[in-house]
Design a protein around this motif. Structure first.
Motif, PDB file in Angstrom:
ATOM      1  N   TYR A  30       0.840  -1.203   0.000  1.00  0.00           N
ATOM      2  CA  TYR A  30       0.000   0.000   0.000  1.00  0.00           C
ATOM      3  C   TYR A  30       0.878   1.257   0.000  1.00  0.00           C
ATOM      4  CZ  TYR A  30      -3.488   3.417   1.566  1.00  0.00           C
ATOM      5  OH  TYR A  30      -4.297   4.511   1.684  1.00  0.00           O
ATOM      6  N   GLU A  31       1.861   1.285   0.859  1.00  0.00           N
ATOM      7  CA  GLU A  31       2.794   2.420   0.899  1.00  0.00           C
ATOM      8  C   GLU A  31       3.585   2.509  -0.400  1.00  0.00           C
ATOM      9  OE1 GLU A  31       3.236   4.866   3.181  1.00  0.00           O
ATOM     10  OE2 GLU A  31       1.578   4.067   4.375  1.00  0.00           O
ATOM     11  N   TRP A  32       4.080   1.372  -0.890  1.00  0.00           N
ATOM     12  CA  TRP A  32       4.872   1.358  -2.120  1.00  0.00           C
ATOM     13  C   TRP A  32       4.067   1.860  -3.315  1.00  0.00           C
ATOM     14  CZ3 TRP A  32       7.011  -4.293  -1.482  1.00  0.00           C
ATOM     15  CH2 TRP A  32       7.968  -4.310  -0.473  1.00  0.00           C
ATOM     16  N   PRO A  37      -5.858   3.348  -3.620  1.00  0.00           N
ATOM     17  CA  PRO A  37      -7.042   2.725  -3.013  1.00  0.00           C
ATOM     18  C   PRO A  37      -7.281   1.300  -3.513  1.00  0.00           C
ATOM     19  CG  PRO A  37      -7.579   4.879  -3.932  1.00  0.00           C
ATOM     20  CD  PRO A  37      -6.176   4.575  -4.331  1.00  0.00           C
ATOM     21  N   ILE A  38      -6.900   1.025  -4.746  1.00  0.00           N
ATOM     22  CA  ILE A  38      -7.076  -0.334  -5.277  1.00  0.00           C
ATOM     23  C   ILE A  38      -6.125  -1.296  -4.588  1.00  0.00           C
ATOM     24  CG2 ILE A  38      -6.840  -1.780  -7.339  1.00  0.00           C
ATOM     25  CD1 ILE A  38      -7.810   0.713  -8.927  1.00  0.00           C
ATOM     26  N   VAL A  39      -4.869  -0.900  -4.459  1.00  0.00           N
ATOM     27  CA  VAL A  39      -3.884  -1.744  -3.767  1.00  0.00           C
ATOM     28  C   VAL A  39      -4.273  -1.881  -2.294  1.00  0.00           C
ATOM     29  CG1 VAL A  39      -1.453  -1.947  -3.098  1.00  0.00           C
ATOM     30  CG2 VAL A  39      -2.051  -1.163  -5.394  1.00  0.00           C
ATOM     31  N   ALA A  44      -2.319  -4.064   3.749  1.00  0.00           N
ATOM     32  CA  ALA A  44      -2.577  -3.391   5.022  1.00  0.00           C
ATOM     33  C   ALA A  44      -2.483  -1.881   4.810  1.00  0.00           C
ATOM     34  CB  ALA A  44      -1.558  -3.834   6.068  1.00  0.00           C
ATOM     35  N   VAL A  45      -3.550  -1.159   5.143  1.00  0.00           N
ATOM     36  CA  VAL A  45      -3.549   0.301   4.980  1.00  0.00           C
ATOM     37  C   VAL A  45      -3.217   1.007   6.286  1.00  0.00           C
ATOM     38  CG1 VAL A  45      -5.161   0.225   3.038  1.00  0.00           C
ATOM     39  CG2 VAL A  45      -6.042   0.578   5.350  1.00  0.00           C
ATOM     40  N   THR A 153     -15.914  -8.699   2.771  1.00  0.00           N
ATOM     41  CA  THR A 153     -15.821  -8.034   4.078  1.00  0.00           C
ATOM     42  C   THR A 153     -14.480  -7.318   4.236  1.00  0.00           C
ATOM     43  OG1 THR A 153     -17.255  -9.744   4.995  1.00  0.00           O
ATOM     44  CG2 THR A 153     -16.056  -8.386   6.566  1.00  0.00           C
ATOM     45  N   PHE A 154     -13.397  -7.962   3.816  1.00  0.00           N
ATOM     46  CA  PHE A 154     -12.089  -7.316   3.911  1.00  0.00           C
ATOM     47  C   PHE A 154     -12.049  -6.033   3.083  1.00  0.00           C
ATOM     48  CE2 PHE A 154     -10.117 -11.454   5.321  1.00  0.00           C
ATOM     49  CZ  PHE A 154      -9.717 -10.981   6.552  1.00  0.00           C
ATOM     50  N   ILE A 155     -12.602  -6.079   1.893  1.00  0.00           N
ATOM     51  CA  ILE A 155     -12.612  -4.876   1.045  1.00  0.00           C
ATOM     52  C   ILE A 155     -13.526  -3.808   1.643  1.00  0.00           C
ATOM     53  CG2 ILE A 155     -13.285  -3.960  -1.210  1.00  0.00           C
ATOM     54  CD1 ILE A 155     -12.323  -6.667  -2.395  1.00  0.00           C
TER      55      ILE A 155
END
Length: 170
Positions: A30-32, A37-39, A44-45, A153-155
């Motif tokens: 996510y950081e990379w 938002p798609i990644v 982990a955000v 649910t995760f999304i």
């Protein structure tokens, strides 16, 4: 050990190693990605327990794309095994994370990583144990449904997290 059991065993060892490596990489993607938002749906955000549960789930789902074609003809309960395994892995992580934090009063990166490793091993053991048993297609359909619900649910909770402790960074 029968040849088909050896093949299933080898794939489960590989799946555990994949979950450990790919899940670890998903911690950073996510950081990379510049916080895409798609990644973020698959990575982990933040540092919450919930976001870390996604790491095992999505790395397992990605691995299924590789593994399933090789096992589909010999395992009638493939998706059920995956659903039980990921449920057990994530339940183990949640229970023991909150238990050790309650007992020690603090969060530890070492214990977090250890829980992830043990959870992945539990996942692999359950996968193997379930896959070598003969089941009808009803359990497999249940497994597919559970995996889809988990993914949804995760999304959903990545973008709309409930106001609960599991969704907040420690």
């Amino acid at each position: 050990m029968d040849l088909w059991r050896k093949k299933i065993f080898k794939w489960q060892v590989i799946s555990v190693l994949w979950i450990l490596v790919a899940g670890s990489l998903l911690h950073f993607t996510y950081e990379w990605s510049g916080k895409s938002p798609i990644v973020g749906a698959f990575s982990a955000v933040n540092e919450s327990v919930w976001e870390h549960l996604k790491l095992g789930y999505w790395s397992m789902i990605f691995f299924c794309l590789i593994e399933y074609p090789f096992l589909k003809d010999m395992v009638g309960n493939y998706f059920f095994a995956k659903a039980v395994g990921i449920t057990a892995m994530n339940a183990f992580i949640v229970v023991f994370f909150y238990l050790y934090v309650a007992l020690t009063g603090k969060h530890s990166l070492f214990f977090d990583i250890l829980l992830y490793i043990i959870g992945a091993v539990i996942f692999g053991i359950l996968n193997y144990t379930i896959m070598i048993k003969k089941h009808d297609g009803k359990l497999n359909r249940l497994g597919v449904a559970l995996l889809v619900i988990f993914g949804f649910t995760f999304i959903l909770f990545t973008y709309f997290p409930p106001n609960l402790k599991i969704f907040k960074a420690p």
